[in-house]
Design a protein around this motif. Sequence first.
Motif, PDB file in Angstrom:
ATOM      1  N   VAL A  71       0.844  -1.193   0.000  1.00 23.84           N
ATOM      2  CA  VAL A  71       0.000   0.000   0.000  1.00 23.84           C
ATOM      3  C   VAL A  71       0.883   1.247   0.000  1.00 23.84           C
ATOM      4  CG1 VAL A  71      -1.745   1.293   1.270  1.00 23.84           C
ATOM      5  CG2 VAL A  71      -1.875  -1.209   1.159  1.00 23.84           C
ATOM      6  N   GLY A  72       0.691   2.093  -0.989  1.00 24.42           N
ATOM      7  CA  GLY A  72       1.469   3.321  -1.079  1.00 24.42           C
ATOM      8  C   GLY A  72       2.888   3.143  -1.577  1.00 24.42           C
ATOM      9  N   VAL A  73       3.224   1.957  -2.098  1.00 27.83           N
ATOM     10  CA  VAL A  73       4.586   1.692  -2.577  1.00 27.83           C
ATOM     11  C   VAL A  73       4.512   1.148  -4.004  1.00 27.83           C
ATOM     12  CG1 VAL A  73       6.731   0.415  -2.211  1.00 27.83           C
ATOM     13  CG2 VAL A  73       5.355   1.145  -0.239  1.00 27.83           C
ATOM     14  N   PHE A  74       5.182   1.827  -4.932  1.00 25.74           N
ATOM     15  CA  PHE A  74       5.199   1.374  -6.315  1.00 25.74           C
ATOM     16  C   PHE A  74       6.031   0.108  -6.453  1.00 25.74           C
ATOM     17  CE2 PHE A  74       3.689   5.603  -6.995  1.00 25.74           C
ATOM     18  CZ  PHE A  74       2.959   5.538  -8.174  1.00 25.74           C
ATOM     19  N   GLY A  75       5.543  -0.799  -7.286  1.00 27.06           N
ATOM     20  CA  GLY A  75       6.312  -1.971  -7.665  1.00 27.06           C
ATOM     21  C   GLY A  75       6.957  -1.771  -9.029  1.00 27.06           C
ATOM     22  N   GLU A  76       7.470  -2.862  -9.581  1.00 24.24           N
ATOM     23  CA  GLU A  76       8.111  -2.816 -10.900  1.00 24.24           C
ATOM     24  C   GLU A  76       8.011  -4.192 -11.533  1.00 24.24           C
ATOM     25  OE1 GLU A  76      12.626  -2.189 -12.056  1.00 24.24           O
ATOM     26  OE2 GLU A  76      11.709  -0.298 -11.406  1.00 24.24           O
ATOM     27  N   HIS A  77       7.686  -4.236 -12.802  1.00 29.05           N
ATOM     28  CA  HIS A  77       7.691  -5.508 -13.520  1.00 29.05           C
ATOM     29  C   HIS A  77       7.888  -5.257 -15.008  1.00 29.05           C
ATOM     30  CE1 HIS A  77       3.676  -4.946 -15.207  1.00 29.05           C
ATOM     31  NE2 HIS A  77       3.195  -4.734 -14.001  1.00 29.05           N
ATOM     32  N   ALA A  78       8.138  -6.326 -15.735  1.00 32.26           N
ATOM     33  CA  ALA A  78       8.401  -6.221 -17.168  1.00 32.26           C
ATOM     34  C   ALA A  78       7.096  -6.144 -17.951  1.00 32.26           C
ATOM     35  CB  ALA A  78       9.222  -7.419 -17.638  1.00 32.26           C
ATOM     36  N   VAL A  79       7.136  -5.392 -19.037  1.00 27.50           N
ATOM     37  CA  VAL A  79       6.024  -5.261 -19.975  1.00 27.50           C
ATOM     38  C   VAL A  79       6.545  -5.593 -21.369  1.00 27.50           C
ATOM     39  CG1 VAL A  79       4.563  -3.561 -21.129  1.00 27.50           C
ATOM     40  CG2 VAL A  79       4.690  -3.601 -18.648  1.00 27.50           C
ATOM     41  N   THR A 114       2.182  -2.597 -33.190  1.00 30.88           N
ATOM     42  CA  THR A 114       1.298  -1.617 -32.555  1.00 30.88           C
ATOM     43  C   THR A 114       1.980  -0.267 -32.426  1.00 30.88           C
ATOM     44  OG1 THR A 114       2.028  -2.284 -30.346  1.00 30.88           O
ATOM     45  CG2 THR A 114       0.090  -3.415 -31.254  1.00 30.88           C
ATOM     46  N   LEU A 115       1.166   0.756 -32.132  1.00 27.33           N
ATOM     47  CA  LEU A 115       1.703   2.084 -31.848  1.00 27.33           C
ATOM     48  C   LEU A 115       2.674   2.025 -30.685  1.00 27.33           C
ATOM     49  CD1 LEU A 115       1.773   5.210 -31.911  1.00 27.33           C
ATOM     50  CD2 LEU A 115      -0.331   5.189 -30.538  1.00 27.33           C
ATOM     51  N   TYR A 116       2.270   1.326 -29.602  1.00 28.44           N
ATOM     52  CA  TYR A 116       3.170   1.250 -28.455  1.00 28.44           C
ATOM     53  C   TYR A 116       4.506   0.622 -28.835  1.00 28.44           C
ATOM     54  CZ  TYR A 116       5.408  -0.069 -24.155  1.00 28.44           C
ATOM     55  OH  TYR A 116       6.352  -0.235 -23.175  1.00 28.44           O
ATOM     56  N   ALA A 117       4.481  -0.448 -29.619  1.00 35.51           N
ATOM     57  CA  ALA A 117       5.729  -1.103 -30.020  1.00 35.51           C
ATOM     58  C   ALA A 117       6.597  -0.190 -30.871  1.00 35.51           C
ATOM     59  CB  ALA A 117       5.426  -2.394 -30.771  1.00 35.51           C
ATOM     60  N   SER A 118       5.985   0.726 -31.614  1.00 33.07           N
ATOM     61  CA  SER A 118       6.783   1.683 -32.395  1.00 33.07           C
ATOM     62  C   SER A 118       7.496   2.678 -31.498  1.00 33.07           C
ATOM     63  CB  SER A 118       5.894   2.425 -33.395  1.00 33.07           C
ATOM     64  OG  SER A 118       5.073   3.390 -32.750  1.00 33.07           O
ATOM     65  N   LEU A 119       6.967   2.912 -30.288  1.00 30.63           N
ATOM     66  CA  LEU A 119       7.587   3.829 -29.335  1.00 30.63           C
ATOM     67  C   LEU A 119       8.607   3.115 -28.455  1.00 30.63           C
ATOM     68  CD1 LEU A 119       4.312   5.621 -28.155  1.00 30.63           C
ATOM     69  CD2 LEU A 119       5.997   6.526 -29.775  1.00 30.63           C
ATOM     70  N   VAL A 120       8.250   1.910 -27.989  1.00 29.16           N
ATOM     71  CA  VAL A 120       9.095   1.116 -27.089  1.00 29.16           C
ATOM     72  C   VAL A 120       9.129  -0.307 -27.659  1.00 29.16           C
ATOM     73  CG1 VAL A 120       9.514   0.400 -24.712  1.00 29.16           C
ATOM     74  CG2 VAL A 120       8.306   2.547 -25.160  1.00 29.16           C
ATOM     75  N   PRO A 121      10.060  -0.597 -28.561  1.00 34.12           N
ATOM     76  CA  PRO A 121      10.021  -1.880 -29.272  1.00 34.12           C
ATOM     77  C   PRO A 121      10.474  -3.084 -28.455  1.00 34.12           C
ATOM     78  CG  PRO A 121      11.859  -0.544 -30.043  1.00 34.12           C
ATOM     79  CD  PRO A 121      11.060   0.328 -29.126  1.00 34.12           C
ATOM     80  N   GLU A 122      11.147  -2.840 -27.334  1.00 32.06           N
ATOM     81  CA  GLU A 122      11.701  -3.945 -26.565  1.00 32.06           C
ATOM     82  C   GLU A 122      10.928  -4.134 -25.255  1.00 32.06           C
ATOM     83  OE1 GLU A 122      13.403  -0.320 -24.720  1.00 32.06           O
ATOM     84  OE2 GLU A 122      13.039  -0.956 -26.783  1.00 32.06           O
ATOM     85  N   GLU A 123      11.070  -5.316 -24.646  1.00 32.30           N
ATOM     86  CA  GLU A 123      10.529  -5.517 -23.296  1.00 32.30           C
ATOM     87  C   GLU A 123      11.212  -4.535 -22.356  1.00 32.30           C
ATOM     88  OE1 GLU A 123       9.713  -9.561 -21.459  1.00 32.30           O
ATOM     89  OE2 GLU A 123      11.468  -8.929 -20.294  1.00 32.30           O
ATOM     90  N   SER A 124      10.428  -3.948 -21.458  1.00 32.47           N
ATOM     91  CA  SER A 124      11.001  -2.966 -20.544  1.00 32.47           C
ATOM     92  C   SER A 124      10.380  -3.122 -19.161  1.00 32.47           C
ATOM     93  CB  SER A 124      10.776  -1.540 -21.064  1.00 32.47           C
ATOM     94  OG  SER A 124       9.398  -1.272 -21.214  1.00 32.47           O
ATOM     95  N   SER A 125      11.109  -2.672 -18.152  1.00 31.58           N
ATOM     96  CA  SER A 125      10.620  -2.701 -16.781  1.00 31.58           C
ATOM     97  C   SER A 125       9.960  -1.366 -16.471  1.00 31.58           C
ATOM     98  CB  SER A 125      11.784  -2.948 -15.816  1.00 31.58           C
ATOM     99  OG  SER A 125      11.313  -3.109 -14.505  1.00 31.58           O
ATOM    100  N   VAL A 126       8.761  -1.416 -15.867  1.00 32.21           N
ATOM    101  CA  VAL A 126       7.968  -0.203 -15.672  1.00 32.21           C
ATOM    102  C   VAL A 126       7.534  -0.060 -14.211  1.00 32.21           C
ATOM    103  CG1 VAL A 126       7.132  -0.227 -18.048  1.00 32.21           C
ATOM    104  CG2 VAL A 126       5.799  -1.384 -16.265  1.00 32.21           C
ATOM    105  N   PRO A 127       7.340   1.193 -13.732  1.00 28.77           N
ATOM    106  CA  PRO A 127       6.812   1.417 -12.385  1.00 28.77           C
ATOM    107  C   PRO A 127       5.307   1.135 -12.372  1.00 28.77           C
ATOM    108  CG  PRO A 127       7.902   3.392 -13.269  1.00 28.77           C
ATOM    109  CD  PRO A 127       7.664   2.463 -14.399  1.00 28.77           C
ATOM    110  N   THR A 128       4.831   0.380 -11.398  1.00 25.84           N
ATOM    111  CA  THR A 128       3.438  -0.051 -11.418  1.00 25.84           C
ATOM    112  C   THR A 128       2.811   0.054 -10.029  1.00 25.84           C
ATOM    113  OG1 THR A 128       1.977  -1.907 -11.978  1.00 25.84           O
ATOM    114  CG2 THR A 128       4.144  -2.464 -11.126  1.00 25.84           C
ATOM    115  N   TYR A 129       1.531   0.490 -10.027  1.00 26.91           N
ATOM    116  CA  TYR A 129       0.765   0.530  -8.780  1.00 26.91           C
ATOM    117  C   TYR A 129      -0.710   0.509  -9.149  1.00 26.91           C
ATOM    118  CZ  TYR A 129      -0.768   1.678  -4.083  1.00 26.91           C
ATOM    119  OH  TYR A 129      -1.361   1.621  -2.843  1.00 26.91           O
TER     120      TYR A 129
END
Length: 225
Positions: A138-146, A152-167
Amino acid sequence: MTQPLIGVSTYLDRASWGVWQLPAALLPEGYPRLVQRAGGLAAMLPPDDPARAASVVARLDGLVVAGGPDVEPVRYGAEPDPRTGPAARERDGWELALIDTALESGTPLLGICRGMQLLNVALGGTLVQHLDGHAKAVGVFGEHAVTPVPGTLYASLVPEESSVPTYHHQAVDRLGEGLVVSAHAGDGTVEAVELPGTSWVLGVQWHPEMGEDVRVMAGLVRAAS
């Protein structure tokens, strides 16, 4: 070249600063900073009369619907799960009106976390009201791969797997009309959606404003330029 004006939706809540404790329009600093780092000019959009959404969006070059509280389940025809948070009806109504207007006008649109979920609901989709593993505590961001979906449009911006801040503890269930999935988490959770067509419309489930990667916001700012 003139910096594009990017509106970012905000909270209404009580806040404390200096000697004051007052109702305030709130936006975590990461959102305007990310807009600025990507080359845009940030404008805060606190909840307002939904009837004013069209005149507001008409003055913007791009729109960001920010993260925040759970979407009220009545918006997608569901009963609330006991783990669903309190309703934020004023914000739901305002942001849904902003999304509808942006889609109608072709204004570039980025939904972040709750913003992606609202985009899905605005187009007739539904949400999973609770899942585990996408926030550290609670109140703490996690991180995982996307992982992006090729083509897709998203793949044209970020073509590789990346780790993202998540909550978050809610996610897309049934897709809204016309939306396609453009990224997944390792457990299969939908992490990005987009609306193919003539306008730039993308939603991401994570919080880019909490990280260093500006590519998603830079894509919005370019589309808004």
